[in-house]
Design a protein around this motif. Structure first.
Motif, PDB file in Angstrom:
ATOM      1  N   GLY A  25      35.521  11.132 -21.654  1.00 18.66           N
ATOM      2  CA  GLY A  25      35.676  12.548 -21.939  1.00 18.66           C
ATOM      3  C   GLY A  25      34.567  13.123 -22.789  1.00 18.66           C
ATOM      4  N   VAL A  26      33.846  12.268 -23.499  1.00 17.25           N
ATOM      5  CA  VAL A  26      32.762  12.720 -24.383  1.00 17.25           C
ATOM      6  C   VAL A  26      31.432  12.808 -23.633  1.00 17.25           C
ATOM      7  CG1 VAL A  26      31.642  12.314 -26.629  1.00 17.25           C
ATOM      8  CG2 VAL A  26      33.996  11.565 -26.264  1.00 17.25           C
ATOM      9  N   THR A  27      31.338  12.244 -22.440  1.00 14.90           N
ATOM     10  CA  THR A  27      30.048  12.136 -21.742  1.00 14.90           C
ATOM     11  C   THR A  27      29.366  13.473 -21.454  1.00 14.90           C
ATOM     12  OG1 THR A  27      31.253  11.925 -19.625  1.00 14.90           O
ATOM     13  CG2 THR A  27      30.511   9.884 -20.712  1.00 14.90           C
ATOM     14  N   PRO A  28      30.087  14.583 -21.191  1.00 14.15           N
ATOM     15  CA  PRO A  28      29.341  15.841 -21.024  1.00 14.15           C
ATOM     16  C   PRO A  28      28.470  16.178 -22.230  1.00 14.15           C
ATOM     17  CG  PRO A  28      31.554  16.105 -20.171  1.00 14.15           C
ATOM     18  CD  PRO A  28      31.512  14.763 -20.846  1.00 14.15           C
ATOM     19  N   PHE A  29      28.934  15.822 -23.435  1.00 15.65           N
ATOM     20  CA  PHE A  29      28.115  16.007 -24.634  1.00 15.65           C
ATOM     21  C   PHE A  29      27.004  14.966 -24.700  1.00 15.65           C
ATOM     22  CE2 PHE A  29      27.649  14.247 -29.003  1.00 15.65           C
ATOM     23  CZ  PHE A  29      26.761  15.207 -29.494  1.00 15.65           C
ATOM     24  N   LEU A  30      27.327  13.706 -24.433  1.00 20.02           N
ATOM     25  CA  LEU A  30      26.346  12.627 -24.534  1.00 20.02           C
ATOM     26  C   LEU A  30      25.178  12.821 -23.566  1.00 20.02           C
ATOM     27  CD1 LEU A  30      28.709   9.533 -24.886  1.00 20.02           C
ATOM     28  CD2 LEU A  30      27.525  10.788 -26.705  1.00 20.02           C
ATOM     29  N   PHE A  31      25.451  13.434 -22.411  1.00 20.29           N
ATOM     30  CA  PHE A  31      24.401  13.672 -21.423  1.00 20.29           C
ATOM     31  C   PHE A  31      23.721  15.027 -21.613  1.00 20.29           C
ATOM     32  CE2 PHE A  31      26.490  10.151 -19.344  1.00 20.29           C
ATOM     33  CZ  PHE A  31      25.475   9.525 -18.658  1.00 20.29           C
ATOM     34  N   GLY A  32      24.092  15.742 -22.675  1.00 18.16           N
ATOM     35  CA  GLY A  32      23.418  16.992 -22.989  1.00 18.16           C
ATOM     36  C   GLY A  32      23.924  18.221 -22.270  1.00 18.16           C
ATOM     37  N   TYR A  33      25.073  18.113 -21.592  1.00 16.71           N
ATOM     38  CA  TYR A  33      25.605  19.267 -20.880  1.00 16.71           C
ATOM     39  C   TYR A  33      26.483  20.147 -21.773  1.00 16.71           C
ATOM     40  CZ  TYR A  33      24.142  16.699 -16.730  1.00 16.71           C
ATOM     41  OH  TYR A  33      23.403  16.026 -15.790  1.00 16.71           O
ATOM     42  N   ALA A  34      26.912  19.633 -22.898  1.00 21.09           N
ATOM     43  CA  ALA A  34      27.774  20.371 -23.811  1.00 21.09           C
ATOM     44  C   ALA A  34      27.282  20.171 -25.234  1.00 21.09           C
ATOM     45  CB  ALA A  34      29.235  19.907 -23.669  1.00 21.09           C
ATOM     46  N   THR A  35      27.741  21.028 -26.125  1.00 22.76           N
ATOM     47  CA  THR A  35      27.285  21.007 -27.519  1.00 22.76           C
ATOM     48  C   THR A  35      28.151  20.067 -28.360  1.00 22.76           C
ATOM     49  OG1 THR A  35      28.746  22.790 -28.262  1.00 22.76           O
ATOM     50  CG2 THR A  35      26.669  23.435 -27.223  1.00 22.76           C
ATOM     51  N   PRO A  36      27.737  19.816 -29.613  1.00 25.94           N
ATOM     52  CA  PRO A  36      28.572  18.996 -30.505  1.00 25.94           C
ATOM     53  C   PRO A  36      29.974  19.564 -30.707  1.00 25.94           C
ATOM     54  CG  PRO A  36      26.368  19.193 -31.394  1.00 25.94           C
ATOM     55  CD  PRO A  36      26.419  20.117 -30.222  1.00 25.94           C
ATOM     56  N   PHE A  37      30.134  20.878 -30.537  1.00 21.28           N
ATOM     57  CA  PHE A  37      31.465  21.476 -30.623  1.00 21.28           C
ATOM     58  C   PHE A  37      32.408  20.825 -29.607  1.00 21.28           C
ATOM     59  CE2 PHE A  37      34.239  24.709 -28.585  1.00 21.28           C
ATOM     60  CZ  PHE A  37      35.158  24.873 -29.617  1.00 21.28           C
ATOM     61  N   TYR A  38      31.934  20.722 -28.361  1.00 23.82           N
ATOM     62  CA  TYR A  38      32.735  20.047 -27.346  1.00 23.82           C
ATOM     63  C   TYR A  38      32.876  18.566 -27.649  1.00 23.82           C
ATOM     64  CZ  TYR A  38      34.037  17.554 -23.164  1.00 23.82           C
ATOM     65  OH  TYR A  38      34.668  16.690 -22.301  1.00 23.82           O
ATOM     66  N   GLY A  39      31.773  17.938 -28.052  1.00 22.95           N
ATOM     67  CA  GLY A  39      31.805  16.502 -28.321  1.00 22.95           C
ATOM     68  C   GLY A  39      32.845  16.137 -29.359  1.00 22.95           C
ATOM     69  N   GLY A  40      32.912  16.910 -30.452  1.00 20.11           N
ATOM     70  CA  GLY A  40      33.899  16.637 -31.491  1.00 20.11           C
ATOM     71  C   GLY A  40      35.317  16.824 -30.992  1.00 20.11           C
ATOM     72  N   ALA A  41      35.536  17.899 -30.223  1.00 19.31           N
ATOM     73  CA  ALA A  41      36.874  18.153 -29.679  1.00 19.31           C
ATOM     74  C   ALA A  41      37.290  17.052 -28.718  1.00 19.31           C
ATOM     75  CB  ALA A  41      36.896  19.509 -28.979  1.00 19.31           C
ATOM     76  N   ALA A  42      36.343  16.588 -27.888  1.00 20.59           N
ATOM     77  CA  ALA A  42      36.654  15.536 -26.917  1.00 20.59           C
ATOM     78  C   ALA A  42      36.996  14.223 -27.615  1.00 20.59           C
ATOM     79  CB  ALA A  42      35.467  15.332 -25.969  1.00 20.59           C
ATOM     80  N   ILE A  43      36.325  13.930 -28.717  1.00 18.67           N
ATOM     81  CA  ILE A  43      36.629  12.714 -29.472  1.00 18.67           C
ATOM     82  C   ILE A  43      38.050  12.768 -30.019  1.00 18.67           C
ATOM     83  CG2 ILE A  43      36.093  11.443 -31.586  1.00 18.67           C
ATOM     84  CD1 ILE A  43      33.134  12.136 -31.076  1.00 18.67           C
ATOM     85  N   VAL A  44      38.428  13.917 -30.574  1.00 15.04           N
ATOM     86  CA  VAL A  44      39.781  14.072 -31.126  1.00 15.04           C
ATOM     87  C   VAL A  44      40.835  13.983 -30.021  1.00 15.04           C
ATOM     88  CG1 VAL A  44      41.365  15.660 -32.284  1.00 15.04           C
ATOM     89  CG2 VAL A  44      39.014  15.418 -33.114  1.00 15.04           C
ATOM     90  N   LEU A  45      40.611  14.702 -28.930  1.00 19.56           N
ATOM     91  CA  LEU A  45      41.579  14.699 -27.829  1.00 19.56           C
ATOM     92  C   LEU A  45      41.710  13.308 -27.220  1.00 19.56           C
ATOM     93  CD1 LEU A  45      40.532  18.070 -26.148  1.00 19.56           C
ATOM     94  CD2 LEU A  45      42.740  17.607 -27.241  1.00 19.56           C
ATOM     95  N   GLY A  46      40.569  12.619 -27.050  1.00 19.05           N
ATOM     96  CA  GLY A  46      40.609  11.263 -26.504  1.00 19.05           C
ATOM     97  C   GLY A  46      41.281  10.288 -27.445  1.00 19.05           C
ATOM     98  N   GLY A  47      41.025  10.452 -28.750  1.00 23.42           N
ATOM     99  CA  GLY A  47      41.674   9.584 -29.737  1.00 23.42           C
ATOM    100  C   GLY A  47      43.185   9.741 -29.724  1.00 23.42           C
ATOM    101  N   LEU A  48      43.644  10.971 -29.570  1.00 24.21           N
ATOM    102  CA  LEU A  48      45.094  11.215 -29.492  1.00 24.21           C
ATOM    103  C   LEU A  48      45.682  10.600 -28.216  1.00 24.21           C
ATOM    104  CD1 LEU A  48      45.268  14.918 -30.736  1.00 24.21           C
ATOM    105  CD2 LEU A  48      46.111  12.882 -31.932  1.00 24.21           C
ATOM    106  N   PHE A  49      44.903  10.626 -27.124  1.00 21.74           N
ATOM    107  CA  PHE A  49      45.369  10.017 -25.877  1.00 21.74           C
ATOM    108  C   PHE A  49      45.559   8.517 -26.070  1.00 21.74           C
ATOM    109  CE2 PHE A  49      45.815   8.823 -21.563  1.00 21.74           C
ATOM    110  CZ  PHE A  49      46.038   9.975 -20.808  1.00 21.74           C
ATOM    111  N   VAL A  50      44.575   7.866 -26.685  1.00 22.75           N
ATOM    112  CA  VAL A  50      44.673   6.426 -26.933  1.00 22.75           C
ATOM    113  C   VAL A  50      45.829   6.118 -27.867  1.00 22.75           C
ATOM    114  CG1 VAL A  50      43.495   4.429 -27.947  1.00 22.75           C
ATOM    115  CG2 VAL A  50      42.228   6.016 -26.487  1.00 22.75           C
ATOM    116  N   TRP A  51      46.015   6.944 -28.881  1.00 23.83           N
ATOM    117  CA  TRP A  51      47.132   6.753 -29.812  1.00 23.83           C
ATOM    118  C   TRP A  51      48.468   6.819 -29.086  1.00 23.83           C
ATOM    119  CZ3 TRP A  51      50.504  10.753 -32.009  1.00 23.83           C
ATOM    120  CH2 TRP A  51      51.351  10.248 -33.009  1.00 23.83           C
TER     121      TRP A  51
END
Length: 311
Positions: free
Chosen positions: A233-259
């Motif tokens: 879910g973080v890859t759009p940011f990692l590949f430069g298609y999205a900003t750190p705003f998206y990257g941070g949100a994706a990390i939180v959302l993905g972390g909650l999914f794993v939890w």
């Protein structure tokens, strides 16, 4: 509306317009519309708003056609499951032949409109999506393999690519990443559902994973897919298609999914699948949230990044 026990036919009643609308699986359509729209908005280039609306409508109708053809073929197993027994076909309000004819008309209409109004690559992808869901998944995978959701999930994951192709006339890496997010999201989403409705699937003879390999193995599979989905879910940011705003949100959302998936992994039979129900509910929130943040990021992310850099 009349009701009956699963497996018992209901008295035939006259179909209403809403019955044909319900055949189109409107909740699934809403997800398709949203993810396809995301693909359109994040794509480079410009599509006239009227053509974009027509294209999105055609994609929605194509998704509806897939749902109709699915229900036309699955009337026998839908009649055996409590959560689907009151659908239009098993309840007798719409015949399988009527549903099939309706679905085929919608399919041809949606593909032709998308091709004529937008472009034929998007139309071809839509046609493939309808075929894959209605034939490959519905008629083959669902009834014969426990990997039905894994392989069949490709159909539900294609809308962002179709939306992108509608604007650009091609397919790039970015929409493929969006495809992979939905593709990897689908198994834990549906397997969480399958854990607490496995009796329904067992009654209908559908080889969903819990019915084939058991609850414990299914929980491990849910957890494994979640571990892959979260970083994906973080890859759009990692590949430069999205900003750190998206990257941070994706990390939180993905972390909650794993939890949530950890909760499912630790759950025992006595818990009555509370964790599985919680993950199923959150998985819907996750997908809508991740694509909502992508849209928001596309709208304000670059301006926000420029503002931060200038401070």
């Amino acid at each position: 509306m009349q009701t009956a026990a699963p497996g018992e036919p209901l008295a035939v009643t006259l179909a209403e317009p809403r019955d044909f609308f319900n055949l189109m699986k409107p909740r699934v359509m809403s997800l398709v519309i949203f993810t396809a729209m995301t693909g359109m908005i994040v794509a480079p280039g410009h599509l006239h708003p009227v053509l974009a609306f027509i294209g999105l409508l055609a994609i929605a109708v194509g998704a509806g056609a897939s749902g109709v053809l699915n229900m036309a073929y699955e009337g026998d197993i839908d009649a055996l499951m409590r959560r689907t027994a009151t659908r239009p076909v098993p309840s007798g309000r719409v015949s399988a032949v009527e549903a099939q004819s309706f679905g085929l008309v919608l399919a041809v209409f949606s593909v032709m409109v998308l091709g004529l109004a937008v472009n034929w690559l998007a139309a071809a992808l839509l046609a493939f999506t309808i075929f894959f869901y209605a034939v490959v998944y519905t008629m083959w995978l669902k009834r014969f393999t426990a990997q039905n959701i894994v392989i069949g999930g490709a159909a539900g994951a294609l809308p962002p690519i179709i939306g992108w192709a509608a604007v650009t006339g091609d397919v790039g890496l970015y929409p493929v990443l969006l495809f992979l997010i939905i593709f990897l999201w689908t198994p834990p989403h549906f397997w969480a559902l399958a854990l607490f409705v496995k009796e329904d699937y067992g009654r209908a003879g559908v080889p969903m994973l819990p019915n084939v390999v058991g609850d414990a193995a299914t929980r491990r599979q849910i957890f494994a897919y979640s571990l892959v989905l979260a970083p994906l879910g973080v890859t759009p940011f990692l590949f430069g298609y999205a900003t750190p705003f998206y990257g941070g949100a994706a990390i939180v959302l993905g972390g909650l999914f794993v939890w949530r998936a950890v909760g499912v992994l630790r759950e025992r039979e006595a818990d009555r699948h509370h964790a599985a129900r919680a993950l199923f509910g959150y998985s819907i929130v996750y997908l809508f949230a991740i694509f909502s943040v992508l849209l928001l990021d596309a709208a304000v992310g670059p301006s926000l990044a420029h503002w931060v850099a200038s401070r």
